[in-house]
Enzyme design. Structure first.
Site, mmCIF file in Angstrom:
data_model
loop_
_atom_site.group_PDB
_atom_site.id
_atom_site.type_symbol
_atom_site.label_atom_id
_atom_site.label_comp_id
_atom_site.label_asym_id
_atom_site.label_seq_id
_atom_site.Cartn_x
_atom_site.Cartn_y
_atom_site.Cartn_z
ATOM 1 N N LYS A 148 -7.077 1.302 -2.899
ATOM 2 C CA LYS A 148 -6.653 0.859 -1.598
ATOM 3 C C LYS A 148 -6.820 1.718 -0.313
ATOM 4 O O LYS A 148 -7.232 2.260 0.603
ATOM 5 C CB LYS A 148 -5.237 0.240 -1.865
ATOM 6 N N THR A 200 0.629 -1.204 -0.084
ATOM 7 C CA THR A 200 0.071 0.016 0.325
ATOM 8 C C THR A 200 1.052 1.344 -0.219
ATOM 9 O O THR A 200 1.711 1.559 1.177
ATOM 10 C CB THR A 200 -1.487 0.000 1.153
HETATM 11 P P1 NAP Z 1 4.927 -6.732 7.258
HETATM 12 O O1 NAP Z 1 4.561 -7.669 8.140
HETATM 13 O O2 NAP Z 1 5.672 -5.226 8.843
HETATM 14 O O3 NAP Z 1 6.236 -6.219 6.536
HETATM 15 C C1 NAP Z 1 6.685 -5.572 5.753
HETATM 16 C C2 NAP Z 1 7.889 -6.243 4.803
HETATM 17 O O4 NAP Z 1 9.085 -4.961 4.513
HETATM 18 C C3 NAP Z 1 9.490 -7.316 5.591
HETATM 19 O O5 NAP Z 1 9.457 -8.491 4.519
HETATM 20 C C4 NAP Z 1 10.452 -6.165 5.757
HETATM 21 O O6 NAP Z 1 11.373 -6.449 5.471
HETATM 22 C C5 NAP Z 1 9.880 -5.153 4.898
HETATM 23 N N1 NAP Z 1 10.461 -3.769 4.595
HETATM 24 C C6 NAP Z 1 10.583 -3.095 5.575
HETATM 25 N N2 NAP Z 1 11.697 -1.929 4.788
HETATM 26 C C7 NAP Z 1 12.205 -2.253 3.623
HETATM 27 C C8 NAP Z 1 13.776 -1.860 3.214
HETATM 28 N N3 NAP Z 1 14.222 -0.597 3.692
HETATM 29 N N4 NAP Z 1 14.527 -2.536 2.479
HETATM 30 C C9 NAP Z 1 13.848 -3.576 2.528
HETATM 31 N N5 NAP Z 1 12.785 -4.144 2.797
HETATM 32 C C10 NAP Z 1 11.993 -3.741 3.751
HETATM 33 O O7 NAP Z 1 4.195 -5.702 6.625
HETATM 34 P P2 NAP Z 1 2.529 -6.545 6.289
HETATM 35 O O8 NAP Z 1 1.609 -5.916 7.050
HETATM 36 O O9 NAP Z 1 2.944 -8.022 5.475
HETATM 37 O O10 NAP Z 1 2.262 -5.486 5.521
HETATM 38 C C11 NAP Z 1 2.761 -5.224 3.879
HETATM 39 C C12 NAP Z 1 2.200 -4.392 2.679
HETATM 40 O O11 NAP Z 1 0.721 -4.577 2.919
HETATM 41 C C13 NAP Z 1 1.888 -2.526 3.568
HETATM 42 O O12 NAP Z 1 2.020 -1.728 3.138
HETATM 43 C C14 NAP Z 1 0.408 -2.701 4.001
HETATM 44 O O13 NAP Z 1 0.138 -1.788 4.307
HETATM 45 C C15 NAP Z 1 -0.079 -3.356 2.899
HETATM 46 N N6 NAP Z 1 -1.439 -4.417 3.454
HETATM 47 C C16 NAP Z 1 -0.985 -5.150 4.694
HETATM 48 C C17 NAP Z 1 -2.429 -5.942 5.278
HETATM 49 C C18 NAP Z 1 -1.988 -6.921 7.013
HETATM 50 O O14 NAP Z 1 -3.090 -6.823 7.517
HETATM 51 N N7 NAP Z 1 -1.531 -6.895 7.468
HETATM 52 C C19 NAP Z 1 -3.550 -5.023 4.647
HETATM 53 C C20 NAP Z 1 -3.570 -5.036 3.335
HETATM 54 C C21 NAP Z 1 -2.390 -4.532 3.311
HETATM 55 P P3 NAP Z 1 11.972 -7.278 7.337
HETATM 56 O O15 NAP Z 1 11.242 -8.487 7.560
HETATM 57 O O16 NAP Z 1 13.246 -6.980 6.624
HETATM 58 O O17 NAP Z 1 11.267 -6.258 8.084
#
Ligand code: NAP
Length: 287
Positions: free
Chosen positions: A173, A98
């Site tokens: 979104k 997102t």
């Molecule tokens: P998350 O659990 O916080 O995971 C974030 C991912 O991004 C991890 O793999 C992290 O790597 C990586 N990352 C962050 N900063 C980075 C950088 N500078 N360089 C390389 N990798 C980096 O997030 P999530 O919940 O999976 O969400 C991912 C996306 O989907 C977000 O944009 C969120 O808003 C969206 N989303 C989430 C949900 C939900 O319910 N969770 C639903 C819909 C949409 P590390 O493992 O090394 O930290």
């Protein structure tokens, strides 16, 4: 026709179950995550691991990113050892994170200049729909690239919608997450008001969930409220980001500012890594 090889960057709460579903559906998946230990379980489930983003691009036809925010996505695409550092024309990139509509348009422009395909495809739905393959996928980009991505979307989601040119998927979104935030804040405030006046949260949640005000969110978040335990399915810090992006994208409605302020203060008070429903805990601590 043989299945395209998938490269996947970002194995957080969403990326990991999504890759699992692609593996179960018979896709070959090459993964890369900044924190390498998160690759292990998927390698055991049949994925291969790339040493770097450019190596992943080399081995794959479709490269998908599922990362925290705009800065992370830009870094992975444009960083010195990023996805675009050794561009190979003809590859298709799909960003499912997102991010701001502006960022999606920016990346689409860069990819077009390098002869690469790009579409944005953020998702509506949290960890459970990601595990069940029932996400709703909101796509911005060309019909040609959407068709190439469709077999992948059909595994990850119950529905994918091509909403128009680059930026439209990200805009949709941000719009749906505004409604999500309204629901969460409304649920938290309602239960707190009831509790403060002697009605148990159990009774209040029953009244909500058995009546016309029930919805997927009220039902999904009831267990967390009852247990006062908020392990992150969707981390609160990400919703703060989404509300900020919605404001920056021009959302100028009466409730956006108080809503953003509440979630932002909750993050500042230390609730950023808890689930979005921890907004109740934050509001309670400020009563
Ligand atoms: P998350 O659990 O916080 O995971 C974030 C991912 O991004 C991890 O793999 C992290 O790597 C990586 N990352 C962050 N900063 C980075 C950088 N500078 N360089 C390389 N990798 C980096 O997030 P999530 O919940 O999976 O969400 C991912 C996306 O989907 C977000 O944009 C969120 O808003 C969206 N989303 C989430 C949900 C939900 O319910 N969770 C639903 C819909 C949409 P590390 O493992 O090394 O930290």
């Amino acid at each position: 026709m043989s299945k395209p090889k998938i490269g996947w960057v970002g194995l957080g709460n969403m990326g990991t179950p999504m890759v699992n579903n692609l593996l179960k559906a018979g896709f070959e998946v090459n993964v890369f995550n900044r924190t390498k230990s998160k690759e292990q379980a998927l390698v055991e489930a049949g994925a291969s691991a790339a040493e770097s983003p450019p190596q992943l691009v080399q081995h794959c036809d479709i490269i998908i990113t599922m990362l925290s925010d705009d800065a992370a996505v830009k870094e992975i695409f444009e960083g010195t050892n990023g996805l675009l550092s050794k561009p190979q024309p003809g590859k298709l990139f799909i960003d499912m994170s997102t991010v701001a509509p502006e960022t999606s348009c920016y990346l689409a422009g860069i990819c077009a200049r390098l002869g690469l395909g790009f579409i944005e495809a953020p998702v509506s739905g949290s960890v459970k729909p990601a595990q069940d393959g029932t996400l709703i996928i909101l796509v911005g980009g060309s019909a040609e690239n959407y068709e190439k991505a469709k077999p992948v979307f059909d595994v990850l989601g119950k529905l994918s919608l091509l909403l128009g040119e680059s930026g439209k998927g990200s805009t949709a979104k941000l719009a749906i997450n505004y409604l999500l935030a309204l629901n969460l804040q409304g649920l938290a405030e309602t239960v707190l008001f009831a509790e403060k006046n002697g009605i148990s949260k159990q009774d209040m949640l029953t009244i909500i969930n058995e009546g016309a005000c029930a919805n997927g969110i009220t039902k999904l978040k009831s267990t967390s409220i009852l247990n006062d335990d908020y392990p992150a399915a969707f981390a609160l810090k990400h919703l703060v980001k989404d509300l900020r992006l919605a404001k920056e994208a021009g959302l100028d409605a009466p409730l956006i500012t108080p809503l953003y302020d509440a979630f932002n203060k909750a993050q500042q008070a230390g609730f950023g890594n808890e689930d979005v429903m921890a907004i109740k805990k934050y509001l309670e601590s400020n009563q």
